[in-house]
Design a protein around this motif. Structure first.
Motif, mmCIF file in Angstrom:
data_model
loop_
_atom_site.group_PDB
_atom_site.id
_atom_site.type_symbol
_atom_site.label_atom_id
_atom_site.label_comp_id
_atom_site.label_asym_id
_atom_site.label_seq_id
_atom_site.Cartn_x
_atom_site.Cartn_y
_atom_site.Cartn_z
ATOM 1 N N GLY A 137 0.708 -1.260 0.067
ATOM 2 C CA GLY A 137 -0.077 0.012 -0.006
ATOM 3 C C GLY A 137 0.655 1.318 0.013
ATOM 4 N N ALA A 138 2.221 1.013 0.234
ATOM 5 C CA ALA A 138 3.070 2.383 0.251
ATOM 6 C C ALA A 138 3.365 2.777 -1.238
ATOM 7 C CB ALA A 138 4.473 2.065 0.904
ATOM 8 N N THR A 139 3.507 4.141 -1.049
ATOM 9 C CA THR A 139 3.981 4.886 -2.292
ATOM 10 C C THR A 139 5.587 5.003 -2.472
ATOM 11 O OG1 THR A 139 2.011 5.986 -2.732
ATOM 12 C CG2 THR A 139 3.866 6.919 -3.730
ATOM 13 N N PHE A 140 6.234 4.942 -3.539
ATOM 14 C CA PHE A 140 7.746 4.763 -3.507
ATOM 15 C C PHE A 140 8.129 5.470 -5.166
ATOM 16 C CE2 PHE A 140 6.436 1.052 -5.723
ATOM 17 C CZ PHE A 140 7.675 0.749 -6.750
ATOM 18 N N GLU A 141 9.347 6.085 -4.708
ATOM 19 C CA GLU A 141 9.859 6.604 -6.273
ATOM 20 C C GLU A 141 11.242 5.955 -6.495
ATOM 21 O OE1 GLU A 141 10.265 10.774 -8.872
ATOM 22 O OE2 GLU A 141 9.271 10.750 -7.002
ATOM 23 N N LEU A 142 11.451 5.684 -7.525
ATOM 24 C CA LEU A 142 12.938 4.972 -7.794
ATOM 25 C C LEU A 142 13.858 6.192 -8.194
ATOM 26 C CD1 LEU A 142 11.833 1.815 -9.858
ATOM 27 C CD2 LEU A 142 13.160 1.786 -7.650
ATOM 28 N N PRO A 143 15.105 5.977 -7.951
ATOM 29 C CA PRO A 143 15.956 7.313 -8.373
ATOM 30 C C PRO A 143 16.094 7.457 -9.774
ATOM 31 C CG PRO A 143 17.213 5.225 -7.803
ATOM 32 C CD PRO A 143 16.009 4.765 -7.408
ATOM 33 N N THR A 144 16.401 8.662 -9.901
ATOM 34 C CA THR A 144 17.020 8.996 -11.369
ATOM 35 C C THR A 144 18.241 8.441 -11.541
ATOM 36 O OG1 THR A 144 15.635 11.083 -11.274
ATOM 37 C CG2 THR A 144 17.546 10.952 -12.838
ATOM 38 N N VAL A 145 18.625 8.018 -12.742
ATOM 39 C CA VAL A 145 19.739 7.120 -13.062
ATOM 40 C C VAL A 145 20.463 7.951 -14.201
ATOM 41 C CG1 VAL A 145 21.176 5.095 -13.865
ATOM 42 C CG2 VAL A 145 18.880 4.978 -12.434
ATOM 43 N N THR A 146 21.663 8.408 -13.941
ATOM 44 C CA THR A 146 22.524 8.943 -15.047
ATOM 45 C C THR A 146 23.717 8.171 -15.442
ATOM 46 O OG1 THR A 146 21.612 11.263 -14.738
ATOM 47 C CG2 THR A 146 23.565 11.075 -15.849
ATOM 48 N N ALA A 147 23.812 7.574 -16.474
ATOM 49 C CA ALA A 147 24.739 6.744 -16.860
ATOM 50 C C ALA A 147 25.607 7.466 -17.898
ATOM 51 C CB ALA A 147 24.378 5.421 -17.323
ATOM 52 N N HIS A 148 27.148 7.539 -17.448
ATOM 53 C CA HIS A 148 28.027 8.149 -18.382
ATOM 54 C C HIS A 148 28.865 7.145 -19.400
ATOM 55 C CE1 HIS A 148 26.896 11.521 -15.747
ATOM 56 N NE2 HIS A 148 27.603 11.009 -14.945
ATOM 57 N N LEU A 149 28.568 7.304 -20.511
ATOM 58 C CA LEU A 149 29.153 6.347 -21.523
ATOM 59 C C LEU A 149 30.245 7.103 -22.657
ATOM 60 C CD1 LEU A 149 25.778 4.056 -22.444
ATOM 61 C CD2 LEU A 149 27.519 3.613 -20.429
ATOM 62 N N THR A 150 31.137 6.086 -23.153
ATOM 63 C CA THR A 150 31.947 6.620 -24.222
ATOM 64 C C THR A 150 31.733 5.812 -25.449
ATOM 65 O OG1 THR A 150 33.792 7.252 -22.709
ATOM 66 C CG2 THR A 150 34.117 6.801 -24.918
ATOM 67 N N ALA A 151 31.360 6.356 -26.695
ATOM 68 C CA ALA A 151 31.016 5.727 -27.847
ATOM 69 C C ALA A 151 32.161 5.038 -28.351
ATOM 70 C CB ALA A 151 30.582 6.673 -28.816
ATOM 71 N N GLY A 152 32.115 3.905 -29.117
ATOM 72 C CA GLY A 152 33.003 3.258 -29.736
ATOM 73 C C GLY A 152 33.418 3.868 -30.897
ATOM 74 N N GLN A 153 34.033 3.228 -31.760
ATOM 75 C CA GLN A 153 34.481 3.868 -33.061
ATOM 76 C C GLN A 153 33.531 3.888 -34.138
ATOM 77 O OE1 GLN A 153 37.328 5.732 -33.203
ATOM 78 N NE2 GLN A 153 37.229 5.565 -31.128
ATOM 79 N N SER A 154 32.636 2.453 -34.411
ATOM 80 C CA SER A 154 31.720 2.719 -35.361
ATOM 81 C C SER A 154 30.711 1.887 -35.088
ATOM 82 C CB SER A 154 32.436 2.292 -36.649
ATOM 83 O OG SER A 154 32.601 0.825 -36.356
ATOM 84 N N GLY A 155 29.364 1.870 -36.089
ATOM 85 C CA GLY A 155 28.184 1.164 -35.685
ATOM 86 C C GLY A 155 27.204 1.850 -34.871
ATOM 87 N N THR A 156 26.242 1.184 -34.110
ATOM 88 C CA THR A 156 25.122 1.690 -33.552
ATOM 89 C C THR A 156 25.290 1.281 -31.984
ATOM 90 O OG1 THR A 156 23.808 -0.121 -34.083
ATOM 91 C CG2 THR A 156 23.703 1.959 -35.487
#
Length: 209
Positions: free
Chosen positions: A142-161
């Motif tokens: 019956g309780a209300t909750f809220e999950l945290p905001t997640v900010t992930a920091h990534l680095t792209a590779g050299q090609s592709g998607t």
């Protein structure tokens, strides 16, 4: 702001979070169906269907080797107070798996906000190419909750998607796990629950170039 809702909870219960997004605009509302199975003592396995909606955003493009962020800001949710005539005492021991996308590498992450999740703050750990958001709870029925905001920091590779998806392919390879405790006429029963997205959609696609 996104809306999160559950269309059906059959057995012993659920709640989770979805992943990812932010950078240069490219967004879409995505609906995910989790196929869950609660391993309830005495009565045996019980199926649970969990539907969630989220607005997911990610950069449409990123330069080779470029840094970018992915973010999710979940909406508040409420744990049901009863299921199948049984009082829900609490839900606890959450773990949600978010694979680090192919053609990218993980740099770090920030968790902000969140409420009603218990005395121990949520944590994000990374191992074997998978980020896991977890916290012990408990969250009372019956309780209300809220999950945290997640900010992930990534680095792209050299090609592709770079495509973002949730983890999990089956009950034996779940992307979401938790335990539900219900009060019954024979006492409290704890049901470990395993879930996977079925089908598993691609949330975002970012082109390197």
């Amino acid at each position: 702001m996104k809306a999160l809702h559950f269309s059906r909870l059959a057995a012993l219960i659920a709640a989770a979070v979805l992943p990812i997004a932010l950078a240069a605009p490219a967004s879409a509302a995505t609906s995910v169906t989790f196929d869950c199975q609660a391993d309830a003592p005495i009565v045996g396995p019980q199926k649970v269907a969990l539907n969630q909606d989220a607005d997911v955003t990610a950069p449409a493009t990123v330069a080779p080797g470029g840094a970018f962020d992915v973010v999710i800001d979940p909406a508040p949710n409420t744990v049901p107070s009863t299921v199948s005539g049984n009082k829900v005492k609490n839900i606890n021991t959450f773990a949600l798996k978010i694979p680090i996308p192919a053609n990218s590498s993980y740099v770090g992450a920030d968790l902000t906000g969140g409420s009603g999740l218990g005395s121990t703050p949520p944590a994000l750990s990374v191992a074997n190419g998978v980020a896991t958001l977890s916290f012990p709870g408990p969250i009372a029925g019956g309780a209300t909750f809220e999950l945290p905001t997640v900010t992930a920091h990534l680095t792209a590779g050299q090609s592709g998607t770079i495509q973002t998806k949730l983890g999990g392919t089956s009950y034996s390879d779940p992307g979401l796990t938790f335990k539900a405790v219900a009060s019954t006429i024979i006492g409290d029963l704890t049901a470990p629950t395993a879930c996977f997205p079925n089908p598993s959609p691609v949330f975002t696609t970012t082109t390197i170039g």
